[in-house]
Motif scaffolding. Sequence first.
Motif, PDB file in Angstrom:
ATOM      1  N   ALA A  76       6.109   0.178   0.317  1.00 30.22           N
ATOM      2  CA  ALA A  76       6.607  -0.581   1.754  1.00 30.22           C
ATOM      3  C   ALA A  76       5.304  -0.148   2.329  1.00 30.22           C
ATOM      4  O   ALA A  76       4.750  -0.975   3.455  1.00 30.22           O
ATOM      5  CB  ALA A  76       8.086   0.480   2.145  1.00 30.22           C
ATOM      6  N   GLU A  77       4.511   1.171   1.955  1.00 30.93           N
ATOM      7  CA  GLU A  77       3.425   1.411   3.303  1.00 30.93           C
ATOM      8  C   GLU A  77       2.356   0.163   2.638  1.00 30.93           C
ATOM      9  O   GLU A  77       1.568   0.333   3.376  1.00 30.93           O
ATOM     10  CB  GLU A  77       2.993   2.509   2.423  1.00 30.93           C
ATOM     11  CG  GLU A  77       1.715   2.606   2.905  1.00 30.93           C
ATOM     12  CD  GLU A  77       1.480   4.267   2.328  1.00 30.93           C
ATOM     13  OE1 GLU A  77       0.492   4.129   2.293  1.00 30.93           O
ATOM     14  OE2 GLU A  77       1.830   5.409   2.051  1.00 30.93           O
ATOM     15  N   TYR A  78       2.222   0.063   1.575  1.00 31.70           N
ATOM     16  CA  TYR A  78       1.335  -0.900   1.866  1.00 31.70           C
ATOM     17  C   TYR A  78       1.376  -2.287   1.990  1.00 31.70           C
ATOM     18  O   TYR A  78       0.728  -2.906   2.502  1.00 31.70           O
ATOM     19  CB  TYR A  78       0.758  -1.570   0.209  1.00 31.70           C
ATOM     20  CG  TYR A  78      -0.188  -0.058  -0.565  1.00 31.70           C
ATOM     21  CD1 TYR A  78      -0.550   0.661   0.732  1.00 31.70           C
ATOM     22  CD2 TYR A  78      -0.840  -0.136  -2.239  1.00 31.70           C
ATOM     23  CE1 TYR A  78      -1.380   1.622  -0.085  1.00 31.70           C
ATOM     24  CE2 TYR A  78      -1.190   1.070  -2.199  1.00 31.70           C
ATOM     25  CZ  TYR A  78      -1.881   1.499  -1.667  1.00 31.70           C
ATOM     26  OH  TYR A  78      -2.222   2.494  -2.586  1.00 31.70           O
ATOM     27  N   ILE A  79       2.728  -2.566   2.078  1.00 26.50           N
ATOM     28  CA  ILE A  79       3.095  -4.319   2.860  1.00 26.50           C
ATOM     29  C   ILE A  79       2.936  -3.708   3.983  1.00 26.50           C
ATOM     30  O   ILE A  79       1.829  -4.899   5.336  1.00 26.50           O
ATOM     31  CB  ILE A  79       4.278  -4.388   2.591  1.00 26.50           C
ATOM     32  CG1 ILE A  79       4.380  -4.767   1.261  1.00 26.50           C
ATOM     33  CG2 ILE A  79       5.001  -5.517   3.719  1.00 26.50           C
ATOM     34  CD1 ILE A  79       6.358  -4.858  -0.135  1.00 26.50           C
ATOM     35  N   LEU A  80       2.447  -3.181   4.241  1.00 28.10           N
ATOM     36  CA  LEU A  80       3.172  -2.193   6.649  1.00 28.10           C
ATOM     37  C   LEU A  80       2.106  -2.140   6.459  1.00 28.10           C
ATOM     38  O   LEU A  80       1.008  -3.004   7.768  1.00 28.10           O
ATOM     39  CB  LEU A  80       3.789  -1.573   6.564  1.00 28.10           C
ATOM     40  CG  LEU A  80       5.221  -1.719   6.864  1.00 28.10           C
ATOM     41  CD1 LEU A  80       6.294  -0.720   6.285  1.00 28.10           C
ATOM     42  CD2 LEU A  80       5.384  -2.246   8.046  1.00 28.10           C
ATOM     43  N   GLY A  81       0.440  -2.112   5.411  1.00 28.96           N
ATOM     44  CA  GLY A  81      -0.874  -1.840   5.829  1.00 28.96           C
ATOM     45  C   GLY A  81      -0.953  -2.962   6.011  1.00 28.96           C
ATOM     46  O   GLY A  81      -2.381  -3.325   6.895  1.00 28.96           O
ATOM     47  N   VAL A  82      -1.225  -3.725   4.956  1.00 22.92           N
ATOM     48  CA  VAL A  82      -1.311  -5.391   5.027  1.00 22.92           C
ATOM     49  C   VAL A  82      -1.475  -6.315   6.225  1.00 22.92           C
ATOM     50  O   VAL A  82      -1.638  -6.865   6.998  1.00 22.92           O
ATOM     51  CB  VAL A  82      -0.816  -6.357   3.716  1.00 22.92           C
ATOM     52  CG1 VAL A  82      -2.121  -7.634   3.791  1.00 22.92           C
ATOM     53  CG2 VAL A  82      -2.157  -5.205   2.441  1.00 22.92           C
ATOM     54  N   LEU A  83      -0.143  -6.095   6.578  1.00 24.25           N
ATOM     55  CA  LEU A  83       0.532  -7.087   7.452  1.00 24.25           C
ATOM     56  C   LEU A  83      -0.110  -5.993   9.513  1.00 24.25           C
ATOM     57  O   LEU A  83      -0.107  -6.702  10.150  1.00 24.25           O
ATOM     58  CB  LEU A  83       2.214  -6.758   7.965  1.00 24.25           C
ATOM     59  CG  LEU A  83       2.856  -7.098   6.530  1.00 24.25           C
ATOM     60  CD1 LEU A  83       4.537  -7.807   6.581  1.00 24.25           C
ATOM     61  CD2 LEU A  83       2.299  -9.211   6.227  1.00 24.25           C
ATOM     62  N   ASN A  84       0.249  -4.875   8.962  1.00 31.84           N
ATOM     63  CA  ASN A  84      -0.595  -3.939  10.060  1.00 31.84           C
ATOM     64  C   ASN A  84      -1.901  -4.148  11.010  1.00 31.84           C
ATOM     65  O   ASN A  84      -2.759  -3.762  11.807  1.00 31.84           O
ATOM     66  CB  ASN A  84      -0.315  -2.616  10.819  1.00 31.84           C
ATOM     67  CG  ASN A  84       1.410  -2.427  10.290  1.00 31.84           C
ATOM     68  OD1 ASN A  84       2.092  -3.891  10.932  1.00 31.84           O
ATOM     69  ND2 ASN A  84       1.911  -1.659  10.272  1.00 31.84           N
ATOM     70  N   HIS A  85      -2.709  -4.855   9.980  1.00 31.44           N
ATOM     71  CA  HIS A  85      -3.674  -4.737   9.973  1.00 31.44           C
ATOM     72  C   HIS A  85      -4.714  -6.038   9.638  1.00 31.44           C
ATOM     73  O   HIS A  85      -5.669  -6.047   8.395  1.00 31.44           O
ATOM     74  CB  HIS A  85      -5.207  -3.144   9.054  1.00 31.44           C
ATOM     75  CG  HIS A  85      -4.424  -2.254   9.493  1.00 31.44           C
ATOM     76  ND1 HIS A  85      -3.466  -1.499   8.490  1.00 31.44           N
ATOM     77  CD2 HIS A  85      -4.943  -1.447  10.421  1.00 31.44           C
ATOM     78  CE1 HIS A  85      -2.751  -0.267   9.659  1.00 31.44           C
ATOM     79  NE2 HIS A  85      -4.103  -0.446  10.225  1.00 31.44           N
ATOM     80  N   PRO A  86      -5.145  -7.277  10.306  1.00 30.72           N
ATOM     81  CA  PRO A  86      -5.218  -8.186  10.016  1.00 30.72           C
ATOM     82  C   PRO A  86      -7.227  -8.424   9.624  1.00 30.72           C
ATOM     83  O   PRO A  86      -7.467  -9.239   8.954  1.00 30.72           O
ATOM     84  CB  PRO A  86      -5.790  -9.222  11.568  1.00 30.72           C
ATOM     85  CG  PRO A  86      -4.671  -8.598  12.093  1.00 30.72           C
ATOM     86  CD  PRO A  86      -4.348  -6.594  11.994  1.00 30.72           C
TER      87      PRO A  86
END
Length: 376
Positions: free
Chosen positions: A327-337
């Motif tokens: 979940a942390e990595y999913i959010l990291g990718v989505l939050n950092h274009p």
Amino acid sequence: MIKMKVLMIGWEFPPKKVGGLGTHCYELLKELRNLVDVTLVLPFMAAMGGIKTLMVPARWIDPYKASYFHSFIDEIKAYNRNIVKTVLDKDIHFDVIHVHDWMGIEAGIKLKHLTGKPLVITFHSTEYDRAVGNPWDRIESIERLGVKEADLIIAVSNLMKNELVEKYGANPNKVAVIYNGISPEEIAPVDHKGLFGRKIVLYLGRLTGQKNPEALIRAIPLVLSKRKDVLFVIAGGGELLPWLADLSVELGVKDYVVFTGKVTEDEKNFLYSVADVFVLPSYSEPFGITVLEAAAKGAVPIISKTVGAGEQVDALEVDFWDVNKMAEYILGVLNHPILRQFMKDNNVSRLSNLSWSRVARQVLKAYKRVSKLEGV
């Protein structure tokens, strides 16, 4: 110059394709047919220009749907006996025998002993992978014999090679690692991201214990606790589909999950093109060709550390059980274009070196290594 003759024994090939093995055989043969003369043995009718196909009568069995009973193994053994009889009756000439996975190993071994021709086996997975660490001994013993009898083994990743050495005692010196490839025309990152007004996280594959889609479902509430503009698409069929749908209800995330069932090739490519993130949390995945396909369309791969494709693409890797990190990595990718764009661009560059023509040349080199026809 006389072309080398190859007898290739398979069981999966378009139109009967259930996984990455079918894609591998089809794409490999499109290139390999220009380098060698191939006779492809299958248990059903199939055709490809430039190769000879030999249908050996057998009941088509999808091993991912078959129950592991003695009748299943009996069908496979009958297929192998029929292969040997048909090849000999038709007096087919060949310089090398090439078997893909366990379902043709016994025929390959028998033909090797009868003709003196070298045997090459490509392992796309083993029973340890498919059975999630609890192999059926009847299949495991066939694979173990294949490892012993093969003159050369092709592994689709270093992960696969290490497993063959550790589980089956393979001599590492006779295992060649040849990765899967991707067609240049598939490397086409498209700008369909955001098409539905939400970020798309995609899983695409069989819904089985080996693929571990449960981990992604359990990561969904953790992602949604931080942002709600995310849609999770679970594409593929399998025995876990009803249970996973129930789990999404139990976790209170059913409105954020779409289960598509099995998809067509066109639908698959569309899903890749709209996905921002592609997740493959497999318990054990010697390669995972879907990772290449998704990365080629611009999706950022998040995969378990036990997915072999991570050796060839830029991916974020997690332990298959670690839903918090997932979940942390999913959010990291989505939050950092910027991160997303960097990984997308890097994968386009890396994938350009993974053509199927390159794979075919490496396979030809493997044939020459075991054949006496060094000059072909």
